[in-house]
Design an enzyme around this catalytic site. Structure first.
Site, short mmCIF file in Angstrom:
data_model
loop_
_atom_site.label_atom_id
_atom_site.label_comp_id
_atom_site.label_asym_id
_atom_site.label_seq_id
_atom_site.Cartn_x
_atom_site.Cartn_y
_atom_site.Cartn_z
N SER A 1 -9.95 2.44 3.09
CA SER A 1 -8.59 2.86 2.36
C SER A 1 -8.66 2.17 1.46
CB SER A 1 -8.51 2.82 2.68
OG SER A 1 -7.29 3.51 4.04
N LYS B 1 0.42 -1.15 -0.05
CA LYS B 1 0.25 -0.20 -0.29
C LYS B 1 1.00 1.53 -0.60
CE LYS B 1 -4.15 2.13 2.24
NZ LYS B 1 -4.91 2.00 4.06
N SER C 1 -9.93 -0.58 6.58
CA SER C 1 -9.16 -0.35 5.96
C SER C 1 -8.58 -1.80 5.13
CB SER C 1 -8.34 0.39 5.71
OG SER C 1 -8.93 1.88 5.62
N1 GLN Z 1 -13.57 3.90 6.30
C1 GLN Z 1 -12.55 4.38 7.23
C2 GLN Z 1 -12.33 6.35 7.36
O1 GLN Z 1 -12.47 6.46 6.17
C3 GLN Z 1 -11.21 4.01 7.66
C4 GLN Z 1 -10.20 3.80 6.49
C5 GLN Z 1 -9.07 3.39 7.52
O2 GLN Z 1 -9.68 1.74 8.18
N2 GLN Z 1 -7.77 3.70 7.53
O3 GLN Z 1 -11.49 6.82 8.02
#
Ligand code: GLN
Length: 484
Positions: free
Chosen positions: A151, A76, A175
């Site tokens: 994400s 990532k 995410s």
């Molecule tokens: N969807 C969540 C957010 O927008 C979690 C994102 C994540 O785990 N990095 O913050």
């Protein structure tokens, strides 16, 4: 070749059936063929990958190779990679070349693995659909009109289309698990502190945790063996022995007690998703597990608590991107204030700005007690719910996400609808415990994940529970027709 598990690839490499250069080239060719459409990678590191592969082949020839030597992987783009752009999918860091490696990158390199490239993601890991990336959205290989989740959506799409045999992700509120659910992968968010955060660009430091995104629990266990462990450069990493995560994969599930939180099966859950999850849980019952209804009474506090804590921490973490030390800097600033404000104004996307504003507000004098402190108190209640539940059950199961993958644009105008994507995952981060998502079935051709939540440092148990299911089912082996 792209359907092989990590143990199978390892055997093929060690027996000389295939070289790491050949294997790496095979994946680079697939990336070349499919990435234009999927947009899963921000940067492909071809030359570097082939050099790493050559070095791996030498180790293999000299019989100095470890189990993962020569196996390719995708990172990532939130992990610093020395000499390679590390963008966090933001215009702010579009030209940022990391001067050092993140600890997990270092460990994975030291294991002899080959980095294919850096995967797309929501900007600074803020999002659930990969639509906030500066480099454009990532498509879900199961239906390219749909989001891959976020994400870690680039890692998820790359894995689903078999553009890499394994990938890294990060999970602050879901995410790893939510994109794993939407793309038919096995994703593990370990206990907070299990894996070093050093060199992983910080979003919400008290929640962020790296983990594997894999095609099976067994593959995830292999990468966990390399990623885990104490790091003196991360003061929140925990100094505790790392078990061999592959050793207990086949342990019996006889007598396992599974908790089913009633809050996870109520309003907001798509009825078809509920049916898939319930069928998976019945399968566990037939494998010797006992089921027990439990309650996590503070579940409804999770999303509002998270959306105070995470923005507060990100507003502080992202203050370093000021146009002076890191990232995007405007041309011809009038004065220092102009340099700060225009650099940040141009460098950050809309969702990131929204979070910085919320967080700055929540931390400001006079509001700290009302918001941030309150949120920390709620966080304790959420943690206590889990600790109480684990007095009676070994693990907790439920859905990973409320719906299968949705279409592009469906939730972009409604941040709250987007935030609800993580309704079943966020509380796990707030508590700091491990959780994973495994493939459990399909609805109209789109994958659905089962979430398995464990007590602190129970990763080996989670992987064992997931592996046993994957011995009995083949959901995790399904792949999208167009990428076979
Ligand atoms: N969807 C969540 C957010 O927008 C979690 C994102 C994540 O785990 N990095 O913050």
């Amino acid at each position: 070749m792209h359907n092989k598990s990590l143990p199978e690839l390892s055997t093929a490499l060690h027996s000389g059936e295939i070289s790491s250069v050949e294997l790496t080239q095979h994946y680079l060719d697939r990336i070349n063929k499919y990435n234009g459409d999927l947009n899963a990678f921000i940067t492909v590191t071809d030359d570097r990958a082939l050099e790493q592969a050559k070095a791996a082949d030498k180790l293999l020839a000299d019989k100095k190779a470890g189990p993962l030597t020569g196996i390719p992987l995708a990172h990532k783009d939130i992990f610093c990679t020395k000499g390679v752009r590390t963008s966090c999918a933001s215009k702010m860091l579009d030209k940022f070349v990391a001067p050092y490696d993140a600890t997990i990158v270092e460990k994975i390199d030291a294991a002899g693995m080959v980095t294919l490239g850096k995967t797309n993601m929501d900007e600074f890991a803020m999002g659930s659909s990969n639509e906030t990336s500066y480099y454009g959205p990532v498509k879900n290989p199961w239906d390219t009109n749909c989001v891959p989740g976020g994400s870690s959506g680039g890692s998820a799409a790359a894995m689903a289309a078999r553009l890499a045999p394994i990938a890294t992700g990060t999970d602050t509120g879901g995410s790893i698990r939510q994109p794993a659910s939407l793309c038919n992968l096995t994703g593990l968010k370990p206990t907070y502190g299990r894996i070093s955060r050093y060199g992983m660009i910080a979003f919400a430091s008290s929640l962020d945790q790296a983990g594997p995104m894999a095609n099976s629990a067994e593959d995830a266990a292999w990468l966990m063996n390399v990623m885990s462990g104490f790091d003196e450069r991360d003061s929140t990493s925990v100094d505790r022995d790392v078990p061999d995560y592959t050793a207990s994969l086949n342990d019996s599930l006889e007598g396992l007690t599974i908790g089913l939180p009633k809050e996870y099966f109520g309003e907001g859950l798509d009825s078809k998703v509920a049916a898939v999850v319930e069928t998976a849980i019945k399968q566990y019952e037939s494998m010797g597990a006992k089921l027990k209804e439990i309650t996590l009474p503070n579940t409804a506090l999770a999303v509002p608590t998270y959306y105070v804590v995470a923005p507060a921490e990100c507003s502080s973490n992202l203050s370093r991107m000021d146009g002076v030390r890191f990232g995007h800097r405007v041309e011809d600033p009038k004065d220092l204030m102009d340099l700060y404000t225009r650099s940040r104004g141009e460098g950050f996307g809309e969702e990131v700005k929204r979070r910085i504003m919320i967080g700055t507000y929540a931390l400001s004098a006079g509001y700290y007690d009302a918001y941030y402190l309150k949120a920390q108190q709620c966080r304790r209640l959420i943690r206590d719910d889990f600790l109480k539940a684990f007095e009676d059950v070994d693990v907790i199961m439920g859905p990973s996400a409320p719906t299968p993958a949705f279409r592009f644009g469906e939730k972009t105008d409604d941040p709250v609808a987007m935030y609800m994507e993580d309704i079943y995952t966020i509380n796990v981060n707030l508590a700091g415990i491990p959780g994973m998502s495994i493939p459990a079935g399909f609805i109209d051709g789109m994958p659905v994940g089962l979430q398995i939540i464990g007590n602190y440092f129970d990763e080996a148990r989670l992987l064992n529970i997931a592996h046993k299911y994957q011995q009995e089912t083949d959901w995790h082996k399904q792949m999208p027709e167009a990428f076979k």
